[in-house]
Scaffold this motif. Sequence first.
Motif, PDB file in Angstrom:
ATOM      1  N   PHE A  21       0.797  -1.227   0.000  1.00 34.85           N
ATOM      2  CA  PHE A  21       0.000   0.000   0.000  1.00 34.85           C
ATOM      3  C   PHE A  21       0.829   1.276   0.000  1.00 34.85           C
ATOM      4  O   PHE A  21       0.331   2.332  -0.352  1.00 34.85           O
ATOM      5  CB  PHE A  21      -0.943   0.009   1.209  1.00 34.85           C
ATOM      6  CG  PHE A  21      -1.952  -1.098   1.164  1.00 34.85           C
ATOM      7  CD1 PHE A  21      -2.959  -1.102   0.218  1.00 34.85           C
ATOM      8  CD2 PHE A  21      -1.892  -2.141   2.069  1.00 34.85           C
ATOM      9  CE1 PHE A  21      -3.886  -2.113   0.171  1.00 34.85           C
ATOM     10  CE2 PHE A  21      -2.819  -3.161   2.035  1.00 34.85           C
ATOM     11  CZ  PHE A  21      -3.814  -3.153   1.088  1.00 34.85           C
ATOM     12  N   GLY A  22       2.052   1.209   0.445  1.00 36.84           N
ATOM     13  CA  GLY A  22       2.897   2.395   0.488  1.00 36.84           C
ATOM     14  C   GLY A  22       2.676   3.183   1.770  1.00 36.84           C
ATOM     15  O   GLY A  22       1.651   3.042   2.446  1.00 36.84           O
ATOM     16  N   ALA A  24       1.992   6.286   2.306  1.00 34.58           N
ATOM     17  CA  ALA A  24       0.955   7.321   2.309  1.00 34.58           C
ATOM     18  C   ALA A  24      -0.423   6.748   2.635  1.00 34.58           C
ATOM     19  O   ALA A  24      -1.256   7.432   3.237  1.00 34.58           O
ATOM     20  CB  ALA A  24       0.914   8.020   0.957  1.00 34.58           C
ATOM     21  N   LYS A  25      -0.673   5.517   2.248  1.00 39.37           N
ATOM     22  CA  LYS A  25      -1.995   4.911   2.443  1.00 39.37           C
ATOM     23  C   LYS A  25      -2.166   4.229   3.800  1.00 39.37           C
ATOM     24  O   LYS A  25      -3.286   4.009   4.239  1.00 39.37           O
ATOM     25  CB  LYS A  25      -2.274   3.876   1.349  1.00 39.37           C
ATOM     26  CG  LYS A  25      -2.559   4.459   0.005  1.00 39.37           C
ATOM     27  CD  LYS A  25      -3.962   4.968  -0.038  1.00 39.37           C
ATOM     28  CE  LYS A  25      -4.321   5.392  -1.439  1.00 39.37           C
ATOM     29  NZ  LYS A  25      -5.662   5.894  -1.521  1.00 39.37           N
ATOM     30  N   LEU A  26      -1.085   3.873   4.465  1.00 39.51           N
ATOM     31  CA  LEU A  26      -1.208   3.122   5.719  1.00 39.51           C
ATOM     32  C   LEU A  26      -1.986   3.867   6.805  1.00 39.51           C
ATOM     33  O   LEU A  26      -2.822   3.250   7.473  1.00 39.51           O
ATOM     34  CB  LEU A  26       0.171   2.706   6.224  1.00 39.51           C
ATOM     35  CG  LEU A  26       0.779   1.504   5.516  1.00 39.51           C
ATOM     36  CD1 LEU A  26       2.113   1.141   6.160  1.00 39.51           C
ATOM     37  CD2 LEU A  26      -0.135   0.320   5.536  1.00 39.51           C
ATOM     38  N   GLN A  28      -4.409   5.977   6.441  1.00 39.11           N
ATOM     39  CA  GLN A  28      -5.814   5.937   6.029  1.00 39.11           C
ATOM     40  C   GLN A  28      -6.411   4.555   6.254  1.00 39.11           C
ATOM     41  O   GLN A  28      -7.547   4.425   6.720  1.00 39.11           O
ATOM     42  CB  GLN A  28      -5.943   6.315   4.560  1.00 39.11           C
ATOM     43  CG  GLN A  28      -5.563   7.747   4.262  1.00 39.11           C
ATOM     44  CD  GLN A  28      -5.531   8.020   2.767  1.00 39.11           C
ATOM     45  OE1 GLN A  28      -5.694   7.115   1.959  1.00 39.11           O
ATOM     46  NE2 GLN A  28      -5.295   9.275   2.416  1.00 39.11           N
ATOM     47  N   LEU A  29      -5.647   3.518   5.937  1.00 43.77           N
ATOM     48  CA  LEU A  29      -6.123   2.146   6.143  1.00 43.77           C
ATOM     49  C   LEU A  29      -6.301   1.843   7.631  1.00 43.77           C
ATOM     50  O   LEU A  29      -7.273   1.207   8.041  1.00 43.77           O
ATOM     51  CB  LEU A  29      -5.161   1.146   5.512  1.00 43.77           C
ATOM     52  CG  LEU A  29      -5.126   1.124   3.994  1.00 43.77           C
ATOM     53  CD1 LEU A  29      -4.004   0.221   3.508  1.00 43.77           C
ATOM     54  CD2 LEU A  29      -6.454   0.653   3.448  1.00 43.77           C
TER      55      LEU A  29
END
Length: 65
Positions: A21-22, A24-26, A28-29
């Motif tokens: 996911f990278g 930047a997305k963690l 948000q997840l």
Amino acid sequence: MFNNIGVSGLIIILAIALIVFGPAKLPQLGRAFGDTLREFRNSTRGIADDHGDEEPAKIEEVTGR
């Protein structure tokens, strides 16, 4: 729930999530997972409260009190 996952297993899972996911997305997840878990807890607590209100009536019917 995660009793069989040790620290090393958790680190491997987090590393794979970071790769997929990278960075930047963690956040948000994680936030979405936390919100989902909170909603699940609130709904199950509501069901348990509703069920708890019904039990004394059933006990009174059985015992006749």
